[in-house]
Design a protein around this motif. Structure first.
Motif, PDB file in Angstrom:
ATOM      1  N   GLN A  89       0.841  -1.185   0.000  1.00 57.24           N
ATOM      2  CA  GLN A  89       0.000   0.000   0.000  1.00 57.24           C
ATOM      3  C   GLN A  89       0.882   1.243   0.000  1.00 57.24           C
ATOM      4  O   GLN A  89       1.695   1.442   0.889  1.00 57.24           O
ATOM      5  CB  GLN A  89      -0.895   0.002   1.236  1.00 57.24           C
ATOM      6  N   VAL A  90       0.700   2.070  -1.016  1.00 54.35           N
ATOM      7  CA  VAL A  90       1.499   3.271  -1.138  1.00 54.35           C
ATOM      8  C   VAL A  90       0.963   4.348  -0.193  1.00 54.35           C
ATOM      9  O   VAL A  90      -0.238   4.603  -0.147  1.00 54.35           O
ATOM     10  CB  VAL A  90       1.480   3.804  -2.579  1.00 54.35           C
ATOM     11  N   GLN A  91       1.863   4.951   0.564  1.00 49.94           N
ATOM     12  CA  GLN A  91       1.495   6.066   1.435  1.00 49.94           C
ATOM     13  C   GLN A  91       2.489   7.200   1.253  1.00 49.94           C
ATOM     14  O   GLN A  91       3.698   6.960   1.172  1.00 49.94           O
ATOM     15  CB  GLN A  91       1.468   5.637   2.899  1.00 49.94           C
ATOM     16  N   LEU A  92       1.955   8.404   1.213  1.00 51.39           N
ATOM     17  CA  LEU A  92       2.765   9.613   1.123  1.00 51.39           C
ATOM     18  C   LEU A  92       2.347  10.529   2.268  1.00 51.39           C
ATOM     19  O   LEU A  92       1.147  10.807   2.428  1.00 51.39           O
ATOM     20  CB  LEU A  92       2.536  10.323  -0.215  1.00 51.39           C
ATOM     21  N   VAL A  93       3.303  10.996   3.046  1.00 51.91           N
ATOM     22  CA  VAL A  93       2.997  11.829   4.203  1.00 51.91           C
ATOM     23  C   VAL A  93       3.831  13.101   4.128  1.00 51.91           C
ATOM     24  O   VAL A  93       5.065  13.052   4.202  1.00 51.91           O
ATOM     25  CB  VAL A  93       3.280  11.084   5.518  1.00 51.91           C
TER      26      VAL A  93
ATOM     27  N   TYR B  67      10.483   5.621  -9.265  1.00 48.74           N
ATOM     28  CA  TYR B  67       9.292   6.373  -9.662  1.00 48.74           C
ATOM     29  C   TYR B  67       9.533   7.869  -9.662  1.00 48.74           C
ATOM     30  O   TYR B  67      10.281   8.388  -8.837  1.00 48.74           O
ATOM     31  CB  TYR B  67       8.123   6.044  -8.737  1.00 48.74           C
ATOM     32  N   ASN B  68       8.868   8.534 -10.596  1.00 51.24           N
ATOM     33  CA  ASN B  68       8.848   9.983 -10.575  1.00 51.24           C
ATOM     34  C   ASN B  68       8.014  10.433  -9.382  1.00 51.24           C
ATOM     35  O   ASN B  68       7.074   9.740  -8.964  1.00 51.24           O
ATOM     36  CB  ASN B  68       8.224  10.534 -11.857  1.00 51.24           C
TER      37      ASN B  68
ATOM     38  N   TYR C 262      -0.178  22.098  -0.197  1.00 51.76           N
ATOM     39  CA  TYR C 262       0.826  21.444  -1.030  1.00 51.76           C
ATOM     40  C   TYR C 262       0.710  19.932  -0.852  1.00 51.76           C
ATOM     41  O   TYR C 262       0.657  19.430   0.283  1.00 51.76           O
ATOM     42  CB  TYR C 262       2.214  21.926  -0.656  1.00 51.76           C
ATOM     43  N   TYR C 263       0.688  19.226  -1.982  1.00 54.14           N
ATOM     44  CA  TYR C 263       0.500  17.782  -1.996  1.00 54.14           C
ATOM     45  C   TYR C 263       1.687  17.094  -2.671  1.00 54.14           C
ATOM     46  O   TYR C 263       2.176  17.552  -3.707  1.00 54.14           O
ATOM     47  CB  TYR C 263      -0.753  17.397  -2.764  1.00 54.14           C
ATOM     48  N   CYS C 264       2.057  15.981  -2.121  1.00 55.24           N
ATOM     49  CA  CYS C 264       3.053  15.100  -2.720  1.00 55.24           C
ATOM     50  C   CYS C 264       2.311  14.095  -3.609  1.00 55.24           C
ATOM     51  O   CYS C 264       1.204  13.660  -3.262  1.00 55.24           O
ATOM     52  CB  CYS C 264       3.789  14.388  -1.591  1.00 55.24           C
ATOM     53  N   ASN C 265       2.919  13.726  -4.725  1.00 54.52           N
ATOM     54  CA  ASN C 265       2.234  12.851  -5.688  1.00 54.52           C
ATOM     55  C   ASN C 265       3.211  11.913  -6.359  1.00 54.52           C
ATOM     56  O   ASN C 265       4.346  12.273  -6.675  1.00 54.52           O
ATOM     57  CB  ASN C 265       1.557  13.710  -6.755  1.00 54.52           C
ATOM     58  N   THR C 266       2.754  10.679  -6.568  1.00 55.77           N
ATOM     59  CA  THR C 266       3.462   9.767  -7.450  1.00 55.77           C
ATOM     60  C   THR C 266       2.422   8.951  -8.210  1.00 55.77           C
ATOM     61  O   THR C 266       1.250   8.915  -7.832  1.00 55.77           O
ATOM     62  CB  THR C 266       4.435   8.866  -6.681  1.00 55.77           C
ATOM     63  N   LYS C 267       2.874   8.349  -9.295  1.00 54.31           N
ATOM     64  CA  LYS C 267       1.952   7.605 -10.139  1.00 54.31           C
ATOM     65  C   LYS C 267       2.547   6.240 -10.443  1.00 54.31           C
ATOM     66  O   LYS C 267       3.682   6.134 -10.920  1.00 54.31           O
ATOM     67  CB  LYS C 267       1.693   8.358 -11.437  1.00 54.31           C
ATOM     68  N   LEU C 268       1.774   5.194 -10.155  1.00 56.26           N
ATOM     69  CA  LEU C 268       2.188   3.833 -10.447  1.00 56.26           C
ATOM     70  C   LEU C 268       1.221   3.289 -11.495  1.00 56.26           C
ATOM     71  O   LEU C 268       0.039   3.079 -11.214  1.00 56.26           O
ATOM     72  CB  LEU C 268       2.140   2.966  -9.182  1.00 56.26           C
ATOM     73  N   GLY C 269       1.718   3.126 -12.729  1.00 54.64           N
ATOM     74  CA  GLY C 269       0.831   2.733 -13.812  1.00 54.64           C
ATOM     75  C   GLY C 269      -0.187   3.828 -14.049  1.00 54.64           C
ATOM     76  O   GLY C 269       0.170   4.977 -14.293  1.00 54.64           O
TER      77      GLY C 269
ATOM     78  N   GLN D 273      -2.464   4.615 -11.721  1.00 63.71           N
ATOM     79  CA  GLN D 273      -2.952   4.994 -10.392  1.00 63.71           C
ATOM     80  C   GLN D 273      -2.137   6.141  -9.824  1.00 63.71           C
ATOM     81  O   GLN D 273      -0.930   6.012  -9.621  1.00 63.71           O
ATOM     82  CB  GLN D 273      -2.892   3.799  -9.449  1.00 63.71           C
ATOM     83  N   ASN D 274      -2.839   7.247  -9.526  1.00 65.42           N
ATOM     84  CA  ASN D 274      -2.212   8.375  -8.856  1.00 65.42           C
ATOM     85  C   ASN D 274      -2.337   8.209  -7.344  1.00 65.42           C
ATOM     86  O   ASN D 274      -3.380   7.792  -6.837  1.00 65.42           O
ATOM     87  CB  ASN D 274      -2.914   9.677  -9.249  1.00 65.42           C
ATOM     88  N   TYR D 275      -1.284   8.552  -6.635  1.00 65.19           N
ATOM     89  CA  TYR D 275      -1.289   8.525  -5.175  1.00 65.19           C
ATOM     90  C   TYR D 275      -0.965   9.926  -4.663  1.00 65.19           C
ATOM     91  O   TYR D 275      -0.074  10.605  -5.190  1.00 65.19           O
ATOM     92  CB  TYR D 275      -0.261   7.527  -4.641  1.00 65.19           C
ATOM     93  N   TRP D 276      -1.719  10.322  -3.629  1.00 68.41           N
ATOM     94  CA  TRP D 276      -1.577  11.651  -3.047  1.00 68.41           C
ATOM     95  C   TRP D 276      -1.400  11.545  -1.541  1.00 68.41           C
ATOM     96  O   TRP D 276      -1.968  10.674  -0.893  1.00 68.41           O
ATOM     97  CB  TRP D 276      -2.830  12.482  -3.324  1.00 68.41           C
TER      98      TRP D 276
END
Length: 115
Positions: free
Chosen positions: A1-5, A32-33, A93-100, A102-105
């Motif tokens: 499970q991807v988490q960004l904090v 990942y970018n 301000y939000y951190c973001n990455t994308k796997l395939g 799916q965007n994660y915030w």
């Protein structure tokens, strides 16, 4: 499970600096970018800065020369150093990455710049 904090937001005066951090888990961070977005009240979310897995960076014109994105792959962390802050930088301000596809915030961190 991807988490960004995200962390590091706050209330500052125009001309001050802040350093935002985003801690990631649940992904092979270095492959990942990763990016910082922001959203001001009544406005659309916009890309502020991005760092590719290869080390390239890019910025929205309004922050070039003032903001710096950096990543520490060993610590799975990305930072946004913000200098010479302006009232128009006020936003969440939000951190973001994308796997395939799916965007994660992250949950976002508030930055408020007073004049």
């Amino acid at each position: 499970q991807v988490q960004l904090v995200e962390s590091g937001g706050g209330l500052v005066q125009a001309g001050d600096s802040l350093r935002l951090s985003c801690a990631a888990s649940g992904l092979t961070f270095g492959t990942y970018n990763i990016a910082w977005f922001r959203q001001a009240p009544g406005k659309q979310r916009e890309l502020v800065a991005a760092a590719t897995s290869g080390g390239s960076t890019n910025y929205v014109d309004s922050v070039k020369g003032r903001f710096t994105i950096s990543r520490d792959n060993a610590k799975r962390t990305v930072h946004l150093q913000m200098n010479s802050l302006k009232p128009e930088d006020t936003a969440v301000y939000y951190c973001n990455t994308k796997l395939g596809s799916q965007n994660y915030w992250g949950q976002g961190t508030q930055v408020t710049v007073s004049s």
